[in-house]
Design an enzyme around this catalytic site. Structure first.
Site, PDB file in Angstrom:
ATOM      1  N   GLN A   1      12.976  13.797  26.946  1.00 28.42           N
ATOM      2  CA  GLN A   1      14.104  13.992  26.044  1.00 28.42           C
ATOM      3  C   GLN A   1      15.070  12.807  26.148  1.00 28.42           C
ATOM      4  OE1 GLN A   1      15.024  17.827  27.991  1.00 28.42           O
ATOM      5  NE2 GLN A   1      14.721  18.804  26.020  1.00 28.42           N
TER       6      GLN A   1
ATOM      7  N   HIS B   1      13.341  12.211  21.566  1.00 20.65           N
ATOM      8  CA  HIS B   1      14.639  11.916  20.939  1.00 20.65           C
ATOM      9  C   HIS B   1      14.818  10.434  20.627  1.00 20.65           C
ATOM     10  CE1 HIS B   1      16.236  15.904  22.866  1.00 20.65           C
ATOM     11  NE2 HIS B   1      15.474  16.110  21.815  1.00 20.65           N
TER      12      HIS B   1
END
Ligand code: ZN
Length: 238
Positions: free
Chosen positions: A103, A121
């Site tokens: 992430q 992300h």
């Protein structure tokens, strides 16, 4: 040696297809703070919470303020991989680990030598002109003032997924595929509360889930092993 480290060694030893899923906690030991956990700090300098500033609508309507926050709080040019990044790259090169799913947007897994990294992300190391599509180095943002511009005049946007933006479909699909095929899943440095990324874990069909995090996580009762310590500290003992 600690019992839980022994247990982790044994799980890793008997697996040839580990997938690692990690979050902000993997990078805190490299000096990159989790912006979600330090709201109060930012509120002293910014009129909006980080979740608002890092949203697509804020980017579009308050572009200069977005970049002021982004340069100040999201870029860490001196950050280096820590023991967790390095150990994961080593497990991949030994044929134990298939992929890292992260992430984080700091690129530290790649810097540590990991080859198969799914950056859910995005990454601060990729930046693209919104008008002509030209790629730009991070310095185009970090070393400019105000709104960073391409030579064509377009705005240079970091390739990071902002709030209100969907995840990249191809990245999600390949991460899901790797999770489905894994026999061991190690989850580290994430509180598993960031969706839809955390929902990916429901695709795991393998034998063992290992959870490594400072604080309690959902699903601990179903995990083969739970270690309540910082991930870098754990990995450095393997
Ligand atoms: Zn351009």
């Amino acid at each position: 040696m600690d019992d839980s480290i022994c247990a982790l060694r044994s799980i890793i030893g008997s697996s040839g297809n580990i997938v690692f899923f990690g979050g902000a906690g993997v990078s805190t030991e490299s000096g990159i703070p989790d912006f979600r956990s330090t709201d109060g700090l930012y509120n002293q300098q910014y009129a909006h919470p980080p979740e608002t500033i890092l949203s697509r609508s804020f980017f579009d309507s308050n572009t200069a303020e977005f970049f002021r926050f982004y340069r100040d709080k999201m870029l860490y040019p001196d950050a280096r991989p820590n023991a967790a990044h390095i150990k994961l790259a080593e497990l991949e090169s030994k044929g134990k680990l298939t992929a890292v799913i992260t992430q984080n947007i700091d690129g530290l897994h790649t810097m540590a030598g990991s080859r198969r990294v799914h950056e859910l992300h995005g990454s601060v190391h990729r930046n693209r002109c919104m008008r002509c599509g030209r790629d730009h180095p991070t310095e185009s943002i970090s070393e400019s003032d105000g709104i960073p511009r391409c030579i064509c005049g377009g705005i240079i946007k970091p390739d990071v997924v902002l709030y209100e933006e969907p995840l990249d479909r191809d990245v999600v699909d390949s991460a899901t595929e790797d999770i489905r095929n894994a026999d061991v899943m190690i989850v580290g440095g994430t509180s598993l509360n960031v969706y839809p990324a955390a929902g990916l874990l429901s695709h795991f069909r393998g034998d063992s889930v290992v959870l490594i995090n400072r604080s309690k996580l959902p699903g601990e009762d179903r995990a083969a092993l739970v270690i309540r310590s910082p991930i870098g500290e754990v990995m450095s003992q393997l």
